[in-house]
Motif scaffolding. Structure first.
Motif, mmCIF file in Angstrom:
data_model
loop_
_atom_site.group_PDB
_atom_site.id
_atom_site.type_symbol
_atom_site.label_atom_id
_atom_site.label_comp_id
_atom_site.label_asym_id
_atom_site.label_seq_id
_atom_site.Cartn_x
_atom_site.Cartn_y
_atom_site.Cartn_z
ATOM 1 N N PHE A 89 0.831 -1.206 0.000
ATOM 2 C CA PHE A 89 0.000 0.000 0.000
ATOM 3 C C PHE A 89 0.864 1.255 0.000
ATOM 4 C CE2 PHE A 89 -2.178 3.467 2.150
ATOM 5 C CZ PHE A 89 -3.359 3.532 1.433
ATOM 6 N N TYR A 184 -6.372 7.185 -5.301
ATOM 7 C CA TYR A 184 -7.767 6.771 -5.175
ATOM 8 C C TYR A 184 -8.104 5.654 -6.168
ATOM 9 C CZ TYR A 184 -8.708 11.051 -2.454
ATOM 10 O OH TYR A 184 -8.720 12.041 -1.507
ATOM 11 N N MET A 187 -7.543 2.244 -5.168
ATOM 12 C CA MET A 187 -8.322 1.758 -4.028
ATOM 13 C C MET A 187 -9.790 1.530 -4.363
ATOM 14 S SD MET A 187 -6.633 4.240 -1.134
ATOM 15 C CE MET A 187 -7.334 3.391 0.271
ATOM 16 N N LEU A 255 -2.917 7.644 8.391
ATOM 17 C CA LEU A 255 -3.529 6.312 8.323
ATOM 18 C C LEU A 255 -3.111 5.459 9.514
ATOM 19 C CD1 LEU A 255 -3.229 5.439 4.527
ATOM 20 C CD2 LEU A 255 -5.322 5.784 5.827
ATOM 21 N N VAL A 259 -6.237 4.586 11.880
ATOM 22 C CA VAL A 259 -6.609 3.165 11.882
ATOM 23 C C VAL A 259 -6.383 2.566 13.269
ATOM 24 C CG1 VAL A 259 -6.038 0.885 10.967
ATOM 25 C CG2 VAL A 259 -6.257 2.824 9.407
ATOM 26 N N PHE A 315 -9.136 8.063 2.958
ATOM 27 C CA PHE A 315 -8.270 6.899 2.757
ATOM 28 C C PHE A 315 -8.656 5.763 3.698
ATOM 29 C CE2 PHE A 315 -5.415 9.909 0.637
ATOM 30 C CZ PHE A 315 -4.963 9.144 -0.421
ATOM 31 N N VAL A 316 -8.884 6.087 4.957
ATOM 32 C CA VAL A 316 -9.298 5.071 5.928
ATOM 33 C C VAL A 316 -10.625 4.454 5.495
ATOM 34 C CG1 VAL A 316 -9.852 4.602 8.340
ATOM 35 C CG2 VAL A 316 -8.116 6.302 7.795
ATOM 36 N N LEU A 319 -10.200 2.109 2.558
ATOM 37 C CA LEU A 319 -9.646 0.831 3.003
ATOM 38 C C LEU A 319 -10.749 -0.061 3.565
ATOM 39 C CD1 LEU A 319 -6.329 1.972 4.748
ATOM 40 C CD2 LEU A 319 -6.509 0.598 2.675
ATOM 41 N N ASP A 320 -11.638 0.528 4.371
ATOM 42 C CA ASP A 320 -12.758 -0.235 4.938
ATOM 43 C C ASP A 320 -13.714 -0.706 3.841
ATOM 44 O OD1 ASP A 320 -11.790 0.063 7.461
ATOM 45 O OD2 ASP A 320 -13.206 1.608 8.096
ATOM 46 N N GLY A 322 -12.934 -1.397 0.786
ATOM 47 C CA GLY A 322 -12.280 -2.491 0.075
ATOM 48 C C GLY A 322 -12.393 -3.815 0.811
ATOM 49 N N LYS A 323 -12.480 -3.749 2.145
ATOM 50 C CA LYS A 323 -12.587 -4.967 2.953
ATOM 51 C C LYS A 323 -14.023 -5.469 3.063
ATOM 52 C CE LYS A 323 -8.768 -3.427 5.910
ATOM 53 N NZ LYS A 323 -8.437 -2.908 7.267
#
Length: 392
Positions: A89, A184, A187, A255, A259, A315-316, A319-320, A322-323
């Motif tokens: 990342f 971006y 992601m 991040l 996070v 960004f955070v 990431l969430d 994407g999960k």
């Protein structure tokens, strides 16, 4: 049903903006209607036509090529480290910002960007009913970033009344800088990034025209763009490279901090209340997710990601997202559009600090209307996501 919800969503956005309006009698409904129609036309073209697919594909391909060039520099410096999964990342998403920033510096130095930004802004001012300065600032924010844009108009910052200063800051918070667009696109879906960039440009004017309506007189409607010419080419290039590196490191540091903090708070809430902090925020934001056109069963999950963007950063939240495995493809697209902006609490400090560095008194004023800035910029994101929901 989706269309009905989206219409309700539009009404909710406009009512929330109208409730916070500083001068309801000065709202220019004709300009707002024109810009809303433009949003729908552009969203339709970008999402549902071959022309839009071609444009988005070309835009994404350009950034893909640029990132591949960036990876050559990253690989040279970091070698095998840049290929490790645990650090992918940082190297594949954040480090290319350095190269993109250098390219922006070259375009600035050769006066290509100032020319393009200025005249696009002038054209936009004919549509949005605002001044040339506000229109220039909105376009420049989408390219230069929320801090750098104020340097280009520093001669006028100290002369602006509070209502015009608010519009400039709201534009800076509603858009994103071109230097991190590539990040971006690594992601979330590139289509969602491009759609958000275009819709936010007009959405910022729409919401500002409701929350903060005013008229710019002919005497006030001037634009003085500051272009730095004293530096040599390599001085400029070194400065932009270091600026890009600082942005990448700062985003990485934020991040790590956000996070970790969210993980800690989630753990505390889970042990005390049996529900994580993000799940709780999901319930709070679920009604907004619902009026954006997201199915009822997915509103809590989507609302949690939306809230994460506000309290942490985009960004955070990306990431969430994407999960996440429980959200449908349509919901992911709508939420992705919502995430593409700088509308979060940390941006208030960044913008206020940037303005204060140029004009201390004006920086203090920006800090005072910080909450109103977040409110307006969040409505811009909500509007863009709702409009895109008609076509995803």
């Amino acid at each position: 049903m989706n269309y009905l919800l989206a219409i309700v969503g539009l009404l909710v956005v406009f009512l929330l903006a109208y409730a916070a309006s500083s001068s309801k009698k000065q709202i220019r409904y004709q300009s707002i209607f024109i810009m809303l129609v433009l949003q729908f036309l552009l969203a339709f073209v970008l999402i549902n036509t071959e022309i839009g697919e071609f444009f988005i594909g070309g835009f994404a391909a350009i950034f893909s090529i640029l990132i591949s060039f960036a990876m050559e520099g990253i690989g040279f410096v970091f070698g095998g480290l840049a290929k490790g999964e645990q650090v992918a990342f940082f190297f594949s998403v954040l480090m290319p910002i350095v190269f993109i920033s250098a390219l922006i510096g070259i375009l600035q130095y050769t006066k290509i960007l100032p020319f393009v930004i200025k005249y696009i802004g002038i054209v936009l001012s004919k549509v949005n009913g605002m001044g040339k300065l506000e229109s220039y600032n909105a376009v420049a924010s989408a390219i230069l970033g929320q801090s750098e844009v104020f340097i280009s108009v520093k001669k006028q910052i100290g002369l602006l009344p509070e209502h015009r200063l608010y519009t400039l800051c709201a534009s800076a918070m509603s858009t994103v800088s071109m230097s991190i667009v590539g990040a971006y696109m690594k992601m979330i879906e590139p289509k969602c990034v491009v759609v958000a960039l275009v819709l936010n440009l007009f959405g910022g004017f729409i919401i500002a025209s409701i929350i903060n309506p005013y008229e710019v007189t002919a005497q006030e409607d001037s634009l003085e763009v500051e272009v730095e010419t004293k530096q040599s080419f390599f001085e400029m290039l070194g400065e932009y490279i270091m600026d890009g590196f600082r942005v990448a490191v700062i985003v990485g540091a934020m991040l790590i901090g956000f996070v970790a903090l969210i993980g800690m708070v989630n753990g505390i809430f889970a042990s005390v209340f049996g529900i994580t902090f993000q799940q709780m925020l999901g319930f709070v934001f679920a009604p907004l997710a619902f009026v954006m056109g997201i199915p009822m069963q997915e509103t809590v999950g989507a609302g949690s990601i939306m809230a994460t963007k506000l309290v942490a950063n985009e960004f955070v939240a990306m990431l969430d997202l994407g999960k996440s495995t429980e959200l449908s493809a349509r919901t992911v697209s709508i939420v992705s559009v919502f995430l593409v902006s700088f509308a979060n609490f940390s941006s208030v400090g960044i913008i206020a600090g940037a303005v204060k560095a140029l004009q201390e008194k004006q920086g203090d004023i920006v800090a005072r209307f910080g909450l109103k800035l977040i409110y307006g910029a969040s409505l811009v994101s909500l509007l863009s996501a709702t409009v895109s929901g008609f076509f995803f």
